[in-house]
Design a protein around this motif. Structure first.
Motif, mmCIF file in Angstrom:
data_model
loop_
_atom_site.group_PDB
_atom_site.id
_atom_site.type_symbol
_atom_site.label_atom_id
_atom_site.label_comp_id
_atom_site.label_asym_id
_atom_site.label_seq_id
_atom_site.Cartn_x
_atom_site.Cartn_y
_atom_site.Cartn_z
ATOM 1 N N PHE A 1 -12.402 1.117 0.658
ATOM 2 C CA PHE A 1 -11.172 1.124 -0.155
ATOM 3 C C PHE A 1 -10.250 -0.033 0.232
ATOM 4 C CE2 PHE A 1 -11.500 6.032 -0.796
ATOM 5 C CZ PHE A 1 -12.629 5.823 -1.583
ATOM 6 N N ASN A 2 -10.213 -0.357 1.531
ATOM 7 C CA ASN A 2 -9.405 -1.512 1.956
ATOM 8 C C ASN A 2 -9.897 -2.782 1.284
ATOM 9 O OD1 ASN A 2 -7.541 -0.355 3.599
ATOM 10 N ND2 ASN A 2 -8.517 -0.915 5.529
ATOM 11 N N ALA A 3 -11.236 -2.967 1.285
ATOM 12 C CA ALA A 3 -11.800 -4.180 0.671
ATOM 13 C C ALA A 3 -11.400 -4.224 -0.811
ATOM 14 C CB ALA A 3 -13.306 -4.194 0.842
ATOM 15 N N ARG B 1 -8.805 -2.770 -2.204
ATOM 16 C CA ARG B 1 -7.358 -2.950 -2.370
ATOM 17 C C ARG B 1 -6.902 -4.371 -2.057
ATOM 18 N NH1 ARG B 1 -4.341 0.628 0.998
ATOM 19 N NH2 ARG B 1 -6.120 1.919 1.540
ATOM 20 N N TYR B 2 -7.531 -4.987 -1.046
ATOM 21 C CA TYR B 2 -7.004 -6.286 -0.615
ATOM 22 C C TYR B 2 -7.749 -7.490 -1.179
ATOM 23 C CZ TYR B 2 -4.350 -3.256 2.349
ATOM 24 O OH TYR B 2 -3.509 -2.271 2.767
ATOM 25 N N CYS B 3 -8.841 -7.263 -1.934
ATOM 26 C CA CYS B 3 -9.557 -8.412 -2.501
ATOM 27 C C CYS B 3 -8.989 -8.750 -3.877
ATOM 28 C CB CYS B 3 -11.047 -8.097 -2.648
ATOM 29 S SG CYS B 3 -11.900 -8.306 -1.101
ATOM 30 N N ARG C 1 3.130 -6.002 0.465
ATOM 31 C CA ARG C 1 1.973 -5.905 -0.423
ATOM 32 C C ARG C 1 1.165 -4.646 -0.132
ATOM 33 N NH1 ARG C 1 -2.457 -9.823 0.612
ATOM 34 N NH2 ARG C 1 -3.069 -8.109 1.953
ATOM 35 N N SER C 2 1.045 -4.362 1.172
ATOM 36 C CA SER C 2 0.254 -3.203 1.554
ATOM 37 C C SER C 2 0.878 -1.921 1.027
ATOM 38 C CB SER C 2 0.131 -3.159 3.070
ATOM 39 O OG SER C 2 -0.524 -2.015 3.448
ATOM 40 N N SER C 3 2.226 -1.790 1.165
ATOM 41 C CA SER C 3 2.821 -0.530 0.724
ATOM 42 C C SER C 3 2.829 -0.449 -0.803
ATOM 43 C CB SER C 3 4.220 -0.350 1.307
ATOM 44 O OG SER C 3 5.005 -1.434 0.954
ATOM 45 N N GLY D 1 -0.733 1.326 0.813
ATOM 46 C CA GLY D 1 -1.166 1.295 2.217
ATOM 47 C C GLY D 1 -0.091 1.819 3.156
ATOM 48 N N SER D 2 -0.542 2.433 4.241
ATOM 49 C CA SER D 2 0.415 2.984 5.190
ATOM 50 C C SER D 2 0.226 2.353 6.567
ATOM 51 C CB SER D 2 0.184 4.485 5.307
ATOM 52 O OG SER D 2 -1.149 4.689 5.744
ATOM 53 N N GLY D 3 -0.884 1.663 6.748
ATOM 54 C CA GLY D 3 -1.182 1.098 8.071
ATOM 55 C C GLY D 3 -1.885 2.101 8.961
HETATM 56 P P1 ADP Z 1 -3.324 0.085 5.107
HETATM 57 O O1 ADP Z 1 -3.092 1.537 4.900
HETATM 58 O O2 ADP Z 1 -2.078 -0.741 5.073
HETATM 59 O O3 ADP Z 1 -4.443 -0.450 4.325
HETATM 60 P P2 ADP Z 1 -5.130 -0.234 7.318
HETATM 61 O O4 ADP Z 1 -4.978 0.209 8.728
HETATM 62 O O5 ADP Z 1 -6.232 0.352 6.529
HETATM 63 O O6 ADP Z 1 -3.725 0.021 6.647
HETATM 64 O O7 ADP Z 1 -5.268 -1.802 7.321
HETATM 65 C C1 ADP Z 1 -4.374 -2.602 8.063
HETATM 66 C C2 ADP Z 1 -4.162 -3.943 7.418
HETATM 67 O O8 ADP Z 1 -5.361 -4.680 7.452
HETATM 68 C C3 ADP Z 1 -3.816 -3.836 5.954
HETATM 69 O O9 ADP Z 1 -2.402 -3.755 5.800
HETATM 70 C C4 ADP Z 1 -4.373 -5.105 5.363
HETATM 71 O O10 ADP Z 1 -3.372 -6.095 5.325
HETATM 72 C C5 ADP Z 1 -5.460 -5.538 6.333
HETATM 73 N N1 ADP Z 1 -6.822 -5.379 5.766
HETATM 74 C C6 ADP Z 1 -7.649 -4.331 5.899
HETATM 75 N N2 ADP Z 1 -8.823 -4.533 5.287
HETATM 76 C C7 ADP Z 1 -8.751 -5.787 4.742
HETATM 77 C C8 ADP Z 1 -9.660 -6.597 3.979
HETATM 78 N N3 ADP Z 1 -10.900 -6.175 3.638
HETATM 79 N N4 ADP Z 1 -9.236 -7.835 3.618
HETATM 80 C C9 ADP Z 1 -8.021 -8.271 3.954
HETATM 81 N N5 ADP Z 1 -7.114 -7.562 4.657
HETATM 82 C C10 ADP Z 1 -7.466 -6.332 5.051
#
Ligand code: ADP
Length: 426
Positions: free
Chosen positions: A324-326, A328-330, A377-379, A383-385
């Motif tokens: 899900f991170n990939a 959300r952040y791609c 951007r994350s929030s 995103g919560s971190g």
């Molecule tokens: P969040 O809930 O903010 O996603 P995470 O602990 O999952 O918190 O991730 C921490 C930070 O790592 C994110 O805020 C994001 O900026 C970065 N991150 C995580 N995965 C990726 C990714 N695949 N590509 C770029 N940045 C990423």
């Protein structure tokens, strides 16, 4: 050392003696006999001196020698000088060992030195207080005879110096001690013991506090969401914003609760079989839903014969957070590949993307709670971190850890390996 002058005196004395003896011998017409008797006498005198020297060295080395006023004097003087230097050196060594031990006794941690047979060579005061060792009675005793805990015996045998072992102290069940082994020199080991009762209690309080607050927030949040749903029949920008924020808060509360559970090990035992194919199939569907209309390509490369033992909820949570991170952040146009395959040490799950990447200085901090790279951007993206922090704890519960490789504007690779012991291959 014999100097030139002394050597010359000694040789000339000998020459004069033998000169006089030769004259006397010739005068008596018994030269051979005179020289023989004189040489025998010199030999006897020197043998006596030699015996006296040996006696002095072996039986009374601390006694000052009595000057001989002959060449033996130099030997006595030399031996005494060496002995004096040795005595000074020994005293210095004893002083240094004493100072070192005093220093080690003042350390806040317990230090026990032991050998390959696990026999105690030395321990400091703190080790005696934390582990109940008696000094010097326990010198030479085996560590596993004194710390009678099954986990400790296997920890000693394991010889994995990166691992720490938490145990109740052998003298007080309520005291929690952290043990770490450090190898040094040849055949020597240090067991460093730390009292972490207080840290552990504080950590537990923090965990309980977070869990309680998150739990208490759940009810008012559900009520709030209920009312917002009623109001959403006539949506206004304010109500939509409130709904969105309430959803974010609910996701945060759920993540906090799940993190507390994972941290405290409250989730059921993690030794049951996990059907990875089914888990990853489920994850694929969720990922496609999350992508929705966005232009992202996602591939799943899954070895269908590779299952593991563990906790399925936790494993799903770890894998889904990475995928899900990939997503959300791609940015649009990126490609994401999630793969599950056999590797040398076990089975590896990895998520590779060619998205924005992460700068090197963030990498070591990504798994900290609430750490986000670009918080706005994350929030905005929900995103919560907490995501990677959850992943880290899940993996620790499965004796694994998260590897992150990333390059800005090139993409990232998040991966973990589940050890052979947990892998079930069909
Ligand atoms: P969040 O809930 O903010 O996603 P995470 O602990 O999952 O918190 O991730 C921490 C930070 O790592 C994110 O805020 C994001 O900026 C970065 N991150 C995580 N995965 C990726 C990714 N695949 N590509 C770029 N940045 C990423």
């Amino acid at each position: 050392m014999l100097n030139q002058h002394q050597l010359r005196t000694m040789v000339s004395k000998l020459a004069v003696t033998y000169g006089v003896l030769t004259i006397v011998g010739m005068w008596l017409e018994q030269l051979t006999l005179v020289l023989f008797v004189a040489t025998l006498a010199i030999l006897i005198v020197n043998i006596k001196e030699f015996i006296a020297l040996l006696n002095w060295i072996w039986s009374s080395p601390h006694k000052r020698y009595v000057s001989r006023s002959n060449h033996w004097d130099q030997i006595y003087y030399g031996v005494e000088k060496i002995q004096r230097a040795n005595r000074v050196r020994r005293r210095q060594l004893i002083d240094s060992v004493g100072e070192f031990r005093q220093g080690a006794d003042a350390l806040p941690d317990g230090v026990t030195v032991y050998n390959q047979r696990h026999e105690i060579i030395w321990c400091n005061r703190q080790a005696r207080l934390l582990l109940g060792f008696k000094w010097p009675t326990d010198q030479g005793q085996r560590l596993d005879n004194l710390i009678r805990h099954p986990q400790f015996a296997s920890y000693l045998a394991l010889e994995d110096f990166d691992e720490v072992l938490l145990l109740p102290s052998p003298i007080n069940d309520e005291m929690l001690i952290e043990n770490r082994i450090i190898e040094y020199g040849s055949d020597q080991y240090l067991l460093v013991t730390r009292d972490i009762t207080r840290i552990h209690q504080l950590e537990q309080m923090r965990r309980e506090f977070v869990a309680n607050v998150s739990h208490e927030l759940k009810t008012p949040l559900t009520v709030l969401q209920g009312y917002l749903e009623l109001l959403s029949d006539e949506p206004s920008p304010a109500i939509l914003a409130m709904e969105q924020q309430a959803k974010r808060m609910q996701a945060l509360v759920e993540q906090l609760l799940s993190l507390s559970k994972i941290e405290s090990g409250a989730v059921a035992s993690n030794t049951s079989p996990v059907n990875m194919v089914a888990q990853l199939e489920m994850l694929k569907e969720d990922a496609i839903n999350l992508i929705g209309q966005r232009k992202l390509t996602i591939n799943f490369e899954v070895d269908p014969h590779l299952d593991i033992t563990g906790n399925d909820t936790q494993i799903f949570s770890a894998c889904s957070n990475l995928v899900f991170n990939a997503i959300r952040y791609c940015p649009e146009g990126s490609t994401i590949t999630a793969s599950w395959k056999a590797v040398a040490r076990g089975a590896e799950f990895s998520v590779v993307d060619n998205g924005i990447g992460i700068a090197p200085h963030h990498l070591s901090r990504l798994t900290e709670r609430f750490y986000r790279i670009e918080s706005s951007r994350s929030s905005k993206d929900g995103g919560s971190g907490l995501g990677l922090s959850i992943v880290k704890h899940v993996l620790a519960n499965h004796q694994s850890n998260l590897q992150i490789e990333s390059e800005v504007n090139q993409g990232s690779r998040f991966s973990f390996i589940i050890n052979d012991e947990r892998v079930i291959s069909a």
